[in-house]
Design a protein around this motif. Sequence first.
Motif, PDB file in Angstrom:
ATOM      1  N   ARG A 357       0.830  -1.198   0.000  1.00  0.00           N
ATOM      2  CA  ARG A 357       0.000   0.000   0.000  1.00  0.00           C
ATOM      3  C   ARG A 357       0.872   1.258   0.000  1.00  0.00           C
ATOM      4  O   ARG A 357       0.387   2.361   0.267  1.00  0.00           O
ATOM      5  CB  ARG A 357      -0.930   0.004   1.219  1.00  0.00           C
ATOM      6  CG  ARG A 357      -0.230  -0.042   2.559  1.00  0.00           C
ATOM      7  CD  ARG A 357      -1.224   0.064   3.701  1.00  0.00           C
ATOM      8  NE  ARG A 357      -0.566   0.206   4.978  1.00  0.00           N
ATOM      9  CZ  ARG A 357      -0.373  -0.778   5.856  1.00  0.00           C
ATOM     10  NH1 ARG A 357      -0.817  -1.996   5.577  1.00  0.00           N
ATOM     11  NH2 ARG A 357       0.238  -0.551   7.010  1.00  0.00           N
ATOM     12  N   MET A 358       2.181   1.078  -0.303  1.00  0.00           N
ATOM     13  CA  MET A 358       3.089   2.218  -0.388  1.00  0.00           C
ATOM     14  C   MET A 358       2.839   2.952  -1.703  1.00  0.00           C
ATOM     15  O   MET A 358       2.961   2.376  -2.795  1.00  0.00           O
ATOM     16  CB  MET A 358       4.537   1.751  -0.290  1.00  0.00           C
ATOM     17  CG  MET A 358       4.858   1.032   1.014  1.00  0.00           C
ATOM     18  SD  MET A 358       4.522   2.050   2.488  1.00  0.00           S
ATOM     19  CE  MET A 358       5.765   3.324   2.312  1.00  0.00           C
ATOM     20  N   LEU A 359       2.496   4.218  -1.618  1.00  0.00           N
ATOM     21  CA  LEU A 359       2.080   4.975  -2.797  1.00  0.00           C
ATOM     22  C   LEU A 359       3.139   5.047  -3.902  1.00  0.00           C
ATOM     23  O   LEU A 359       2.797   4.930  -5.089  1.00  0.00           O
ATOM     24  CB  LEU A 359       1.642   6.377  -2.369  1.00  0.00           C
ATOM     25  CG  LEU A 359       0.323   6.415  -1.580  1.00  0.00           C
ATOM     26  CD1 LEU A 359       0.132   7.766  -0.909  1.00  0.00           C
ATOM     27  CD2 LEU A 359      -0.865   6.096  -2.478  1.00  0.00           C
ATOM     28  N   PRO A 360       4.423   5.234  -3.590  1.00  0.00           N
ATOM     29  CA  PRO A 360       5.407   5.299  -4.675  1.00  0.00           C
ATOM     30  C   PRO A 360       5.511   4.012  -5.496  1.00  0.00           C
ATOM     31  O   PRO A 360       5.967   4.039  -6.643  1.00  0.00           O
ATOM     32  CB  PRO A 360       6.725   5.580  -3.938  1.00  0.00           C
ATOM     33  CG  PRO A 360       6.312   6.248  -2.664  1.00  0.00           C
ATOM     34  CD  PRO A 360       5.031   5.579  -2.276  1.00  0.00           C
ATOM     35  N   ALA A 361       5.076   2.879  -4.906  1.00  0.00           N
ATOM     36  CA  ALA A 361       5.156   1.599  -5.630  1.00  0.00           C
ATOM     37  C   ALA A 361       3.924   1.339  -6.478  1.00  0.00           C
ATOM     38  O   ALA A 361       3.879   0.349  -7.221  1.00  0.00           O
ATOM     39  CB  ALA A 361       5.358   0.458  -4.633  1.00  0.00           C
ATOM     40  N   LEU A 362       2.925   2.208  -6.381  1.00  0.00           N
ATOM     41  CA  LEU A 362       1.672   2.016  -7.107  1.00  0.00           C
ATOM     42  C   LEU A 362       1.584   3.004  -8.267  1.00  0.00           C
ATOM     43  O   LEU A 362       1.702   4.213  -8.057  1.00  0.00           O
ATOM     44  CB  LEU A 362       0.483   2.200  -6.159  1.00  0.00           C
ATOM     45  CG  LEU A 362       0.404   1.235  -4.963  1.00  0.00           C
ATOM     46  CD1 LEU A 362      -0.682   1.668  -3.997  1.00  0.00           C
ATOM     47  CD2 LEU A 362       0.156  -0.198  -5.444  1.00  0.00           C
ATOM     48  N   LYS A 363       1.367   2.490  -9.441  1.00  0.00           N
ATOM     49  CA  LYS A 363       1.212   3.362 -10.613  1.00  0.00           C
ATOM     50  C   LYS A 363       0.427   2.602 -11.677  1.00  0.00           C
ATOM     51  O   LYS A 363       0.596   1.394 -11.843  1.00  0.00           O
ATOM     52  CB  LYS A 363       2.571   3.792 -11.163  1.00  0.00           C
ATOM     53  CG  LYS A 363       2.485   4.842 -12.273  1.00  0.00           C
ATOM     54  CD  LYS A 363       3.862   5.333 -12.655  1.00  0.00           C
ATOM     55  CE  LYS A 363       3.789   6.373 -13.782  1.00  0.00           C
ATOM     56  NZ  LYS A 363       3.049   7.585 -13.361  1.00  0.00           N
ATOM     57  N   GLY A 364      -0.449   3.324 -12.391  1.00  0.00           N
ATOM     58  CA  GLY A 364      -1.206   2.704 -13.463  1.00  0.00           C
ATOM     59  C   GLY A 364      -2.323   1.807 -12.971  1.00  0.00           C
ATOM     60  O   GLY A 364      -2.680   0.829 -13.633  1.00  0.00           O
ATOM     61  N   ILE A 365      -2.930   2.166 -11.849  1.00  0.00           N
ATOM     62  CA  ILE A 365      -3.986   1.335 -11.264  1.00  0.00           C
ATOM     63  C   ILE A 365      -5.157   1.191 -12.232  1.00  0.00           C
ATOM     64  O   ILE A 365      -5.794   0.135 -12.312  1.00  0.00           O
ATOM     65  CB  ILE A 365      -4.462   1.936  -9.925  1.00  0.00           C
ATOM     66  CG1 ILE A 365      -3.325   1.920  -8.909  1.00  0.00           C
ATOM     67  CG2 ILE A 365      -5.654   1.172  -9.368  1.00  0.00           C
ATOM     68  CD1 ILE A 365      -3.646   2.672  -7.629  1.00  0.00           C
ATOM     69  N   ILE A 366      -5.444   2.250 -12.989  1.00  0.00           N
ATOM     70  CA  ILE A 366      -6.632   2.234 -13.844  1.00  0.00           C
ATOM     71  C   ILE A 366      -6.560   1.139 -14.911  1.00  0.00           C
ATOM     72  O   ILE A 366      -7.597   0.598 -15.325  1.00  0.00           O
ATOM     73  CB  ILE A 366      -6.853   3.626 -14.485  1.00  0.00           C
ATOM     74  CG1 ILE A 366      -8.251   3.690 -15.094  1.00  0.00           C
ATOM     75  CG2 ILE A 366      -5.794   3.928 -15.518  1.00  0.00           C
ATOM     76  CD1 ILE A 366      -8.674   5.090 -15.479  1.00  0.00           C
ATOM     77  N   VAL A 439      -3.038   6.919 -12.938  1.00  0.00           N
ATOM     78  CA  VAL A 439      -2.803   6.974 -14.391  1.00  0.00           C
ATOM     79  C   VAL A 439      -1.388   6.504 -14.724  1.00  0.00           C
ATOM     80  O   VAL A 439      -0.557   6.314 -13.839  1.00  0.00           O
ATOM     81  CB  VAL A 439      -3.043   8.396 -14.922  1.00  0.00           C
ATOM     82  CG1 VAL A 439      -4.472   8.827 -14.676  1.00  0.00           C
ATOM     83  CG2 VAL A 439      -2.075   9.388 -14.261  1.00  0.00           C
ATOM     84  N   GLY A 440      -1.142   6.318 -16.006  1.00  0.00           N
ATOM     85  CA  GLY A 440       0.181   5.910 -16.456  1.00  0.00           C
ATOM     86  C   GLY A 440       0.297   4.414 -16.657  1.00  0.00           C
ATOM     87  O   GLY A 440      -0.657   3.656 -16.506  1.00  0.00           O
TER      88      GLY A 440
END
Length: 479
Positions: A357-366, A439-440
């Motif tokens: 749940r660390m935000l920097p490790a999360l990208k492109g969830i959509i 996003v991304g």
Amino acid sequence: MEIIALLTILTPFLGAILTLLVPKESAKWICQIFAGLASLGALSLAVAFFNQGSVSTTFPILQISHIELFGLTIDKVSALITFAVVVLGLLVSIYSLGYMNEGNREHPHNGEPRYYAFLLIFIGAMAGLVLSSTILGQLLFFEITGACSWSLIGYYQKPTSLKAALKALLVTHVASIGLFIAAAFLFKATGTFSVSAIAGLDDYTKVIVMLGILFAAWGKSAQLPLHVWLPDAMNAPTPVSAYLHAASMVKVGVYIFARAIMSAGEIPEIVGIIGVVGATITLVYGFIMYLPQKDMKRLLAYSTITQLSYIFLALSLATFGSKLAFEGGITYIFNHAFAKSLFFLVAGALSYTCGTRMLPALKGIIKASPLLAVGFCIAALAITGVPPFNGFFSKFPLFAAGFDLANTHPWLLPIMVIALIESVASFGWIMYWFGKTVVGEPSEAVASATPVPASMTLVLVILIVMSFASSFIASSWLS
């Protein structure tokens, strides 16, 4: 109504006993059944209250020599908040069916019967506290919720979680001293523990009683200087964080303060001044503290501290005679419970599927999970007060009442400006993380995400809908 209310309170306690007696595999299903029965009771209570003309009624339950020790108050506010805390308990128990299993990438673990037992006890205790007509009753359930919180924060039995659980228990127990003081002064002056007796106190005693309740409220709702337990409480399982530490337990403080305001008649201004100043300081502090957070749950914990400050600000403004501020505060309690639960449960779903749940490790969830991306977006917009989501219909009455009161209390103007600046800034910061994570192209953790279980998906969809609908439910009910 009296019987329905008592059954709503007692049914979860009975269910908690049964979860410990049945085989381990059956405990989670017993939890669903009894949480569902309690929710049916909360809904039936609201319907019965409406059908009987929406007239506020108090039922004495336990008396000794004409001294009311415990009773039930059923009115628009208690019926509304009871519905929220009990139904959210049901939603969290359903969510736990998916979350508490070996498929959880962050915490692979099948839920123990004690998890479901304490969850049920907490549902019953919250219903009891909201419906209680006496400070003594509030104090009893206040302490039960603290014990449940201690058990559930320390559920994983790790050193950090056990330390956090003890901290929460000690701080909230210290806060309960305020209720002891309030109960003692109220009984000495009136010979009863009934909250409605506050209206008959002289100004000096009324100030002591109200400030005692406010102190207890600060501790339970994580306001300075009694806020230190809430961020560490994020060591609990995420459904617990969503229910106890965003939707329900932290609402105990603001609720008992609201109940006291409803019952106190004319309130000395010093109570409102202390409430406004305390809320403003905590609001600014909470915002500053969630800026450096990278752990999504800790960010949401500090955000919760800030959002609770808005509710305290609204209720404190109500002590100056603003009905709009009071109704805005009650609506805020109801709306925030659903919106922040959604945000926490999105965080839980991300940790379940992505293992972090660390935000920097999360990208492109959509791209990996459109539902979680939509839930993240709606929760962010709702808690920051963007129309047409429920948070807007909480914040707008607060600001309207505050700026209106500033005409007769000029010192409130800079307070409201500070609150307005914080509201805009918090929107900007949460949208910053939305852009970074949703996003991304998917990051490694997101690209390897596993499917979200059906029970968790169902709850997220319901909370997304409630992030639109709860404000209309609250406003139509209170009007």
